[in-house]
Design a protein around this motif. Structure first.
Motif, PDB file in Angstrom:
ATOM      1  N   THR A 225     -37.852  16.088  -5.794  1.00  0.00           N
ATOM      2  CA  THR A 225     -38.629  15.301  -6.753  1.00  0.00           C
ATOM      3  C   THR A 225     -37.966  15.283  -8.122  1.00  0.00           C
ATOM      4  O   THR A 225     -37.907  14.248  -8.793  1.00  0.00           O
ATOM      5  CB  THR A 225     -40.051  15.886  -6.881  1.00  0.00           C
ATOM      6  OG1 THR A 225     -40.676  15.896  -5.595  1.00  0.00           O
ATOM      7  CG2 THR A 225     -40.890  15.067  -7.849  1.00  0.00           C
ATOM      8  N   LEU A 226     -37.442  16.432  -8.546  1.00  0.00           N
ATOM      9  CA  LEU A 226     -36.803  16.543  -9.856  1.00  0.00           C
ATOM     10  C   LEU A 226     -35.534  15.691  -9.924  1.00  0.00           C
ATOM     11  O   LEU A 226     -35.259  15.044 -10.943  1.00  0.00           O
ATOM     12  CB  LEU A 226     -36.473  18.003 -10.144  1.00  0.00           C
ATOM     13  CG  LEU A 226     -36.063  18.367 -11.574  1.00  0.00           C
ATOM     14  CD1 LEU A 226     -37.168  17.994 -12.559  1.00  0.00           C
ATOM     15  CD2 LEU A 226     -35.765  19.853 -11.672  1.00  0.00           C
ATOM     16  N   ARG A 227     -34.766  15.664  -8.864  1.00  0.00           N
ATOM     17  CA  ARG A 227     -33.559  14.828  -8.832  1.00  0.00           C
ATOM     18  C   ARG A 227     -33.915  13.354  -8.994  1.00  0.00           C
ATOM     19  O   ARG A 227     -33.233  12.605  -9.700  1.00  0.00           O
ATOM     20  CB  ARG A 227     -32.819  15.027  -7.511  1.00  0.00           C
ATOM     21  CG  ARG A 227     -32.027  16.320  -7.405  1.00  0.00           C
ATOM     22  CD  ARG A 227     -31.382  16.415  -6.027  1.00  0.00           C
ATOM     23  NE  ARG A 227     -30.619  17.632  -5.847  1.00  0.00           N
ATOM     24  CZ  ARG A 227     -29.324  17.754  -6.107  1.00  0.00           C
ATOM     25  NH1 ARG A 227     -28.655  16.708  -6.572  1.00  0.00           N
ATOM     26  NH2 ARG A 227     -28.693  18.891  -5.899  1.00  0.00           N
ATOM     27  N   ARG A 228     -34.973  12.936  -8.342  1.00  0.00           N
ATOM     28  CA  ARG A 228     -35.380  11.529  -8.430  1.00  0.00           C
ATOM     29  C   ARG A 228     -35.908  11.193  -9.820  1.00  0.00           C
ATOM     30  O   ARG A 228     -35.735  10.080 -10.311  1.00  0.00           O
ATOM     31  CB  ARG A 228     -36.444  11.229  -7.362  1.00  0.00           C
ATOM     32  CG  ARG A 228     -35.897  11.265  -5.942  1.00  0.00           C
ATOM     33  CD  ARG A 228     -37.004  11.153  -4.906  1.00  0.00           C
ATOM     34  NE  ARG A 228     -37.669   9.856  -4.992  1.00  0.00           N
ATOM     35  CZ  ARG A 228     -37.251   8.767  -4.342  1.00  0.00           C
ATOM     36  NH1 ARG A 228     -36.167   8.819  -3.594  1.00  0.00           N
ATOM     37  NH2 ARG A 228     -37.922   7.637  -4.442  1.00  0.00           N
ATOM     38  N   GLU A 229     -36.569  12.166 -10.458  1.00  0.00           N
ATOM     39  CA  GLU A 229     -37.096  11.918 -11.799  1.00  0.00           C
ATOM     40  C   GLU A 229     -35.975  11.778 -12.819  1.00  0.00           C
ATOM     41  O   GLU A 229     -35.998  10.895 -13.675  1.00  0.00           O
ATOM     42  CB  GLU A 229     -38.029  13.053 -12.221  1.00  0.00           C
ATOM     43  CG  GLU A 229     -38.559  12.892 -13.657  1.00  0.00           C
ATOM     44  CD  GLU A 229     -39.254  14.137 -14.164  1.00  0.00           C
ATOM     45  OE1 GLU A 229     -38.762  14.714 -15.153  1.00  0.00           O
ATOM     46  OE2 GLU A 229     -40.269  14.523 -13.584  1.00  0.00           O
ATOM     47  N   THR A 230     -35.000  12.682 -12.744  1.00  0.00           N
ATOM     48  CA  THR A 230     -33.942  12.691 -13.748  1.00  0.00           C
ATOM     49  C   THR A 230     -32.913  11.592 -13.527  1.00  0.00           C
ATOM     50  O   THR A 230     -32.216  11.198 -14.457  1.00  0.00           O
ATOM     51  CB  THR A 230     -33.228  14.050 -13.754  1.00  0.00           C
ATOM     52  OG1 THR A 230     -32.703  14.312 -12.448  1.00  0.00           O
ATOM     53  CG2 THR A 230     -34.189  15.157 -14.137  1.00  0.00           C
ATOM     54  N   GLY A 231     -32.777  11.121 -12.292  1.00  0.00           N
ATOM     55  CA  GLY A 231     -31.754  10.131 -12.001  1.00  0.00           C
ATOM     56  C   GLY A 231     -30.381  10.776 -11.891  1.00  0.00           C
ATOM     57  O   GLY A 231     -30.176  11.933 -12.251  1.00  0.00           O
ATOM     58  N   ALA A 232     -29.440  10.013 -11.405  1.00  0.00           N
ATOM     59  CA  ALA A 232     -28.100  10.552 -11.146  1.00  0.00           C
ATOM     60  C   ALA A 232     -27.440  11.083 -12.413  1.00  0.00           C
ATOM     61  O   ALA A 232     -26.863  12.173 -12.427  1.00  0.00           O
ATOM     62  CB  ALA A 232     -27.232   9.480 -10.494  1.00  0.00           C
ATOM     63  N   ASN A 233     -27.509  10.314 -13.500  1.00  0.00           N
ATOM     64  CA  ASN A 233     -26.844  10.746 -14.737  1.00  0.00           C
ATOM     65  C   ASN A 233     -27.494  11.995 -15.326  1.00  0.00           C
ATOM     66  O   ASN A 233     -26.817  12.927 -15.764  1.00  0.00           O
ATOM     67  CB  ASN A 233     -26.856   9.617 -15.766  1.00  0.00           C
ATOM     68  CG  ASN A 233     -25.993   8.452 -15.351  1.00  0.00           C
ATOM     69  OD1 ASN A 233     -25.043   8.625 -14.589  1.00  0.00           O
ATOM     70  ND2 ASN A 233     -26.317   7.260 -15.836  1.00  0.00           N
ATOM     71  N   GLY A 234     -28.825  12.014 -15.327  1.00  0.00           N
ATOM     72  CA  GLY A 234     -29.526  13.170 -15.873  1.00  0.00           C
ATOM     73  C   GLY A 234     -29.284  14.421 -15.058  1.00  0.00           C
ATOM     74  O   GLY A 234     -29.070  15.500 -15.611  1.00  0.00           O
ATOM     75  N   TRP A 235     -29.271  14.281 -13.741  1.00  0.00           N
ATOM     76  CA  TRP A 235     -29.037  15.445 -12.900  1.00  0.00           C
ATOM     77  C   TRP A 235     -27.603  15.946 -13.049  1.00  0.00           C
ATOM     78  O   TRP A 235     -27.354  17.143 -13.034  1.00  0.00           O
ATOM     79  CB  TRP A 235     -29.342  15.128 -11.445  1.00  0.00           C
ATOM     80  CG  TRP A 235     -29.253  16.367 -10.600  1.00  0.00           C
ATOM     81  CD1 TRP A 235     -28.244  16.743  -9.769  1.00  0.00           C
ATOM     82  CD2 TRP A 235     -30.209  17.426 -10.551  1.00  0.00           C
ATOM     83  NE1 TRP A 235     -28.500  17.954  -9.202  1.00  0.00           N
ATOM     84  CE2 TRP A 235     -29.710  18.400  -9.663  1.00  0.00           C
ATOM     85  CE3 TRP A 235     -31.445  17.652 -11.173  1.00  0.00           C
ATOM     86  CZ2 TRP A 235     -30.400  19.571  -9.377  1.00  0.00           C
ATOM     87  CZ3 TRP A 235     -32.132  18.811 -10.891  1.00  0.00           C
ATOM     88  CH2 TRP A 235     -31.608  19.754 -10.007  1.00  0.00           C
ATOM     89  N   THR A 236     -26.664  15.037 -13.199  1.00  0.00           N
ATOM     90  CA  THR A 236     -25.269  15.443 -13.410  1.00  0.00           C
ATOM     91  C   THR A 236     -25.139  16.254 -14.687  1.00  0.00           C
ATOM     92  O   THR A 236     -24.414  17.263 -14.731  1.00  0.00           O
ATOM     93  CB  THR A 236     -24.355  14.208 -13.486  1.00  0.00           C
ATOM     94  OG1 THR A 236     -24.424  13.509 -12.240  1.00  0.00           O
ATOM     95  CG2 THR A 236     -22.912  14.606 -13.753  1.00  0.00           C
ATOM     96  N   GLU A 237     -25.851  15.848 -15.728  1.00  0.00           N
ATOM     97  CA  GLU A 237     -25.800  16.590 -16.988  1.00  0.00           C
ATOM     98  C   GLU A 237     -26.413  17.978 -16.830  1.00  0.00           C
ATOM     99  O   GLU A 237     -25.879  18.968 -17.340  1.00  0.00           O
ATOM    100  CB  GLU A 237     -26.542  15.821 -18.079  1.00  0.00           C
ATOM    101  CG  GLU A 237     -26.497  16.513 -19.440  1.00  0.00           C
ATOM    102  CD  GLU A 237     -27.236  15.731 -20.508  1.00  0.00           C
ATOM    103  OE1 GLU A 237     -27.435  16.293 -21.601  1.00  0.00           O
ATOM    104  OE2 GLU A 237     -27.632  14.583 -20.253  1.00  0.00           O
TER     105      GLU A 237
END
Length: 359
Positions: A225-237
């Motif tokens: 769920t957290l990965r989907r919330e943050t999106g690819a760029n946010g999760w990469t950061e």
């Protein structure tokens, strides 16, 4: 086949195999990265219990002083603060398991049998340690497959009560009732950190190179769920920040990333209720829980096996030598640190997580 090909009764051989099993089992646990003997560890290990199984150990936590002090030449005498301690007791008990081999299925040498037995048993003990640790931290065993519900029982393992957060609402962020924000998200981490810093007593962070860090351990569904919330760029950061502190502290070992000074980890052993989706994610500070180990041998056998034998090791033959078995046991106890009715180093982040599916 002679008995010497399998059974070894020499005390040094027994101790060697029991100690190697202990090292291997602990090294395989998830919580090993949080384990230490000092008060600045997230899981504090107590290994000074060298008596028989079933004993207990008492340990103290000192509270932080919050007095005003005195200024200038004001007399300090009669204005001293008292040292305030809270004491807890942790019980230990023995947990055993064994593996066996029959002659016709035995295609290995004896030496490999011992290695295979040690590997299988170390996997099993590591699993038990982890599932019990997460159950005590969360105050609930859960009913998924990867839980310790069958070992804890009604009175808790070793008599250490499994205490839920029903009377400790200050340390419980409960989003499981549903509504607009019942699943996991970054906002819950922000709220958890704010609460951790302002509670009395506050959660103490672990210091890494002078920087305060907390740890959050999330169920895989919460991570999804957290990965989907943050999106690819946010999760990469979030993930890239692990490299900045990865070599500085064991709490970064295997971490998913870091957000707002919170090191994120994932574990399938986080308790979850299948029928409702209630998931017991954890937010941890220093001295969140205690892990105690005692000598696995009684006082008579300790004279030959010595101190520090935290696992027992026993080999035997049955059915006229056709069946051979190896048994191991560990004397230990686990509990969440609770003092004066309050969780000392944990917050429960309870959310509803449904099984992920391809949309």
């Amino acid at each position: 086949m002679g008995a010497t090909e399998f059974a070894t009764t020499d005390a040094q051989a027994v101790k060697r195999w029991s100690n190697s099993l202990a090292r291997e089992a602990i090294s395989k646990t998830f919580f090993r990265r949080f384990l230490g003997k000092g008060p600045n560890s997230i899981i504090q290990q107590h290994t000074d219990l060298e008596s028989a199984a079933g004993d207990q150990i008492k340990y103290d936590v000192i509270m932080q002083n919050r007095g005003d002090g005195v200024q200038g030449d004001t007399t300090l005498e009669n204005y001293e603060e008292e040292l305030e301690f809270y004491q807890a007791t942790i019980n230990i008990d023995q947990l055993r398991n064994a593996v066996s081999f029959r002659r016709m299925s035995q295609q290995r040498t004896l030496h490999n049998l011992r290695k295979e037995a040690r590997s299988v048993l170390s996997d099993w003990f590591a699993w038990k340690y982890d599932t019990l640790m997460f159950a005590y931290l969360a105050g609930v065993a859960g009913d998924d497959l990867e839980t310790a519900s069958g070992t804890i029982g009604a009175s808790g393992f070793a008599g250490n009560a499994l205490t839920d957060y029903s009377s400790d609402t200050a340390h419980h962020i409960d989003e499981s009732a549903g509504g607009g924000n019942s699943s996991f998200g970054l906002e819950i981490l922000d709220v958890a950190k704010a609460k951790a810093k302002t509670l009395n007593p506050r959660l103490r962070p672990v210091m890494v190179n002078g920087s305060p860090k907390f740890v959050a351990v999330l169920h895989p569904y919460s991570v999804h769920t957290l990965r989907r919330e943050t999106g690819a760029n946010g999760w990469t950061e979030i993930h890239s920040r692990v490299a900045d502190g990865g070599s500085k502290s064991p709490i970064y070992t295997g971490a998913l990333g870091e957000y707002n000074g919170i090191v994120l980890h994932e574990s399938e052993y986080i308790p979850r209720t299948t029928s409702t989706g209630d998931t017991a994610n954890l937010f941890l500070g220093a001295q969140a829980a205690s892990f105690a180990m005692g000598n696995a041998y009684d006082k008579t056998d300790q004279s030959s096996n010595g101190g520090g034998s935290y696992f027992s090791w026993n080999e035997q033959k049955n059915d006229y030598g056709n069946k051979k078995g190896i048994a191991a046991g560990s004397c230990f106890g686990i509990q969440r640190n609770i003092f004066n009715g309050d969780s000392f180093g944990t917050l429960l982040l309870e959310t509803v997580q449904t099984t992920p599916a391809v949309s």
